[in-house]
Design a protein around this motif. Structure first.
Motif, PDB file in Angstrom:
ATOM      1  N   ILE A 135       0.838  -1.208   0.000  1.00 60.71           N
ATOM      2  CA  ILE A 135       0.000   0.000   0.000  1.00 60.71           C
ATOM      3  C   ILE A 135       0.869   1.253   0.000  1.00 60.71           C
ATOM      4  N   TYR A 136       1.882   1.286   0.886  1.00 64.09           N
ATOM      5  CA  TYR A 136       2.765   2.459   0.942  1.00 64.09           C
ATOM      6  C   TYR A 136       3.607   2.576  -0.323  1.00 64.09           C
ATOM      7  N   ARG A 137       4.054   1.445  -0.857  1.00 64.47           N
ATOM      8  CA  ARG A 137       4.837   1.480  -2.099  1.00 64.47           C
ATOM      9  C   ARG A 137       4.012   2.061  -3.239  1.00 64.47           C
ATOM     10  N   ALA A 355      12.681   5.507  -1.646  1.00 60.96           N
ATOM     11  CA  ALA A 355      13.342   4.212  -1.531  1.00 60.96           C
ATOM     12  C   ALA A 355      12.943   3.485  -0.257  1.00 60.96           C
ATOM     13  N   LEU A 356      12.577   4.236   0.771  1.00 64.45           N
ATOM     14  CA  LEU A 356      12.220   3.614   2.051  1.00 64.45           C
ATOM     15  C   LEU A 356      10.955   2.788   1.955  1.00 64.45           C
ATOM     16  N   PRO A 361      13.782  -4.899   5.520  1.00 56.81           N
ATOM     17  CA  PRO A 361      13.739  -3.718   6.393  1.00 56.81           C
ATOM     18  C   PRO A 361      14.705  -2.641   5.910  1.00 56.81           C
ATOM     19  N   THR A 362      14.535  -1.442   6.415  1.00 59.10           N
ATOM     20  CA  THR A 362      15.447  -0.344   6.086  1.00 59.10           C
ATOM     21  C   THR A 362      16.500  -0.227   7.186  1.00 59.10           C
ATOM     22  N   ASN A 363      17.653   0.314   6.820  1.00 58.56           N
ATOM     23  CA  ASN A 363      18.755   0.441   7.780  1.00 58.56           C
ATOM     24  C   ASN A 363      19.053   1.881   8.167  1.00 58.56           C
ATOM     25  N   TRP A 364      18.166   2.814   7.797  1.00 61.87           N
ATOM     26  CA  TRP A 364      18.356   4.221   8.170  1.00 61.87           C
ATOM     27  C   TRP A 364      17.631   4.506   9.472  1.00 61.87           C
ATOM     28  N   THR A 387      19.490  24.863  -9.752  1.00 60.07           N
ATOM     29  CA  THR A 387      20.094  25.115 -11.058  1.00 60.07           C
ATOM     30  C   THR A 387      21.244  26.110 -10.983  1.00 60.07           C
ATOM     31  N   GLY A 388      21.319  26.917  -9.940  1.00 56.94           N
ATOM     32  CA  GLY A 388      22.397  27.890  -9.814  1.00 56.94           C
ATOM     33  C   GLY A 388      23.574  27.391  -9.009  1.00 56.94           C
ATOM     34  N   GLN A 389      23.564  26.120  -8.633  1.00 57.91           N
ATOM     35  CA  GLN A 389      24.621  25.569  -7.796  1.00 57.91           C
ATOM     36  C   GLN A 389      25.174  24.295  -8.418  1.00 57.91           C
ATOM     37  N   SER A 390      26.432  23.994  -8.129  1.00 58.99           N
ATOM     38  CA  SER A 390      27.002  22.712  -8.509  1.00 58.99           C
ATOM     39  C   SER A 390      26.565  21.661  -7.495  1.00 58.99           C
ATOM     40  N   VAL A 391      26.172  20.497  -7.991  1.00 51.11           N
ATOM     41  CA  VAL A 391      25.706  19.420  -7.121  1.00 51.11           C
ATOM     42  C   VAL A 391      26.491  18.156  -7.447  1.00 51.11           C
ATOM     43  N   ALA A 392      27.052  17.530  -6.422  1.00 58.01           N
ATOM     44  CA  ALA A 392      27.728  16.241  -6.576  1.00 58.01           C
ATOM     45  C   ALA A 392      27.082  15.235  -5.635  1.00 58.01           C
ATOM     46  N   VAL A 393      26.648  14.114  -6.192  1.00 57.39           N
ATOM     47  CA  VAL A 393      26.066  13.025  -5.398  1.00 57.39           C
ATOM     48  C   VAL A 393      27.001  11.834  -5.542  1.00 57.39           C
ATOM     49  N   LEU A 394      27.669  11.480  -4.460  1.00 56.44           N
ATOM     50  CA  LEU A 394      28.696  10.450  -4.493  1.00 56.44           C
ATOM     51  C   LEU A 394      28.252   9.230  -3.703  1.00 56.44           C
ATOM     52  N   ASN A 395      28.179   8.090  -4.368  1.00 57.94           N
ATOM     53  CA  ASN A 395      27.758   6.820  -3.753  1.00 57.94           C
ATOM     54  C   ASN A 395      26.405   6.898  -3.048  1.00 57.94           C
ATOM     55  N   PRO A 396      25.338   7.292  -3.766  1.00 61.73           N
ATOM     56  CA  PRO A 396      24.014   7.267  -3.123  1.00 61.73           C
ATOM     57  C   PRO A 396      23.652   5.845  -2.713  1.00 61.73           C
ATOM     58  N   ARG A 397      22.848   5.741  -1.668  1.00 65.31           N
ATOM     59  CA  ARG A 397      22.527   4.439  -1.070  1.00 65.31           C
ATOM     60  C   ARG A 397      21.028   4.158  -1.133  1.00 65.31           C
ATOM     61  N   ASP A 398      20.684   2.875  -1.129  1.00 60.32           N
ATOM     62  CA  ASP A 398      19.274   2.501  -1.103  1.00 60.32           C
ATOM     63  C   ASP A 398      18.792   2.384   0.339  1.00 60.32           C
ATOM     64  N   ALA A 399      17.605   1.840   0.528  1.00 65.55           N
ATOM     65  CA  ALA A 399      17.020   1.771   1.868  1.00 65.55           C
ATOM     66  C   ALA A 399      17.805   0.873   2.805  1.00 65.55           C
TER      67      ALA A 399
END
Length: 451
Positions: A135-137, A355-356, A361-364, A387-399
């Motif tokens: 249901i939540y998904r 992702a949660l 189960p989730t680990n956060w 859009t006016g800033q530089s953004v770096a996403v390094l090694n994003p994680r799942d739930a």
């Protein structure tokens, strides 16, 4: 909240405390529906005296309905925190009266008549096609389809429970005679915010810097020392041990926001049990009061940015922000509310709140959840708005805190259309540190446009 107030924090509804509602109010609102309150005289979890007081308050409302006999209280003088045979028998008698309309005693049982049934025999094994998880998904998917591609600072502030004005430190305390570490100095500071809120931090800089420098503010869910000690990436970014100063060398400030590092809450007595931890307890109370803990953390980070802009050795036009773990989410949300930040780097961050709802189960830790956030935005929509800033996403994680693949991340963050976003996935720890240092250097290269 008193630990013996006849309540369990897991049953607090969102915003109830902010609206002045506690459990007895819900009982009163349910009147005149039949209500039977039971407890043990020796219960150390649900204080029987509190139960008696709540019963008397609720009974008054039942009396106003002319239904005083439809609420009752039973305190088992021999019981503690348990559901006894006597309690069960009285519950059955009440159910016979209100569900069947008959006065019928329960079967005569003693405690010795009760046998333990193996756990597997008590399981009902329902059909699993539809459950809470599905249901939540499905609701997460539906909400994502209806949200705009970008969010706004006003929406972020509303969801985080923040006021329109960014907080300013009322007082900044630094220890005299900062420690000299070769060619740098280490300052220990404390930012005092309104309502006696403290934000402790560390600053690495060169003594008597001849001009204004770039600055990096960092938030780590493992505490301000985590990426700084023992030659960590933050000390490398500050070029510790290097005798010559470079033009784009940043001053580095690492802070402890609410609930992390020095600001971690002490465990409660019930933390001795395997099913209670302080993060869950504070998360429940945060939900109860409609004050997201992540909002408090963003508040602290905004105050630290305001402090950095007051320093004579910092160029206010060249301040970047970064974070690790849940601290990366704090950094990202903070940058969405302060567009003078030149860039944001997010390391080991939850890929998105949606992702949660896709893994169990989730680990956060639950203290990083934000109530109702998916009704308004998710982290990719925050990134889209920067859009006016530089953004770096390094090694994003799942739930489960496992790395997300490059393919999944590129689709999630729209890197083919968001040219200001760099995403690197499944990198080694050393590679991530190098990417972090490259980002810190490139973001610092922006020249000041004003003194």
């Amino acid at each position: 909240i008193n630990l013996r107030n006849g309540s369990s924090p897991s049953s607090f509804g969102h915003g109830f405390l902010a609206s002045g509602l506690v459990h007895v109010d819900l009982t009163c609102l349910a009147a005149p529906k039949p209500c039977f309150i039971i407890g043990g005289a020796h219960d150390v979890i649900f204080d029987p005296e509190s139960m008696r007081q709540e019963y008397q308050r609720a009974r008054h409302i039942y009396e106003l309905h002319g239904r005083a006999d439809d609420i009752d209280l039973y305190i088992d003088e021999d019981a503690g925190h348990e559901f006894t045979v006597k309690m069960a028998s009285l519950v059955v008698e009440k159910m016979n009266r209100y569900l069947l309309g008959v006065t019928r005693s329960a079967c005569s049982l003693q405690q010795s008549d009760i046998i333990d049934i193996p756990h597997e025999q008590l399981m009902s094994y329902p059909k699993n096609r539809v459950n809470f998880f599905t249901i939540y998904r499905d609701e997460t998917i539906r909400l994502a389809a209806g949200r705009p591609r970008q969010t706004t600072p006003e929406t972020v502030r509303k969801v985080l429970g923040l006021s329109a004005a960014n907080p300013l430190p009322r007082q900044v305390t630094t220890l005299p005679n900062p420690a000299i570490v070769w060619y740098h100095q280490l300052e220990k500071l404390d930012l005092l915010l309104p309502e006696s809120i403290h934000v402790p931090g560390l600053v690495i800089s060169r003594p008597s810097a001849p001009e204004r420098n770039p600055a990096l503010l960092f938030i780590d869910d493992q505490g301000k020392w985590s990426w700084m000690k023992q030659g960590g990436p933050l000390t490398e970014a500050a070029r510790l041990l290097q005798p010559e100063r470079e033009a784009n060398e940043p001053l580095v400030c690492s802070i402890d926001v609410a609930g992390w590092g020095e600001m971690t809450s002490d465990p409660t007595p019930y933390s001795l049990t395997p099913w209670v931890n302080i993060e869950s307890h504070t998360a429940y109370l945060s939900n109860f009061s409609a004050k997201p803990i992540m909002g408090l953390r963003v508040r602290d980070a905004l105050a630290a940015l305001a402090y950095l802009r007051t320093r004579k050795d910092v160029d206010p036009k060249r301040i970047m922000i970064g974070g690790r773990g849940a601290g990366a989410i704090v950094a990202l949300l903070t940058s969405s509310l302060d567009h003078e930040v030149t860039g944001v780097v997010c390391i080991d961050m939850l890929s998105h709140y949606g992702a949660l709802t896709t893994q169990h189960p989730t680990n956060w830790n639950p203290d990083m959840y934000i109530a109702n956030v998916l009704r308004h935005f998710d982290l990719p929509e925050v990134i889209n708005s920067l859009t006016g800033q530089s953004v770096a996403v390094l090694n994003p994680r799942d739930a489960t805190k496992q790395p997300v693949s490059q393919e999944v991340a590129d689709k999630l963050y729209g890197t083919n259309r968001n040219k200001h976003v760099k995403v690197r996935c499944e990198f080694s720890e050393d590679a991530i540190k190098q990417e972090f240092l490259l980002f810190a250097q490139s973001a610092a290269e922006r020249k000041a446009t004003a003194d």
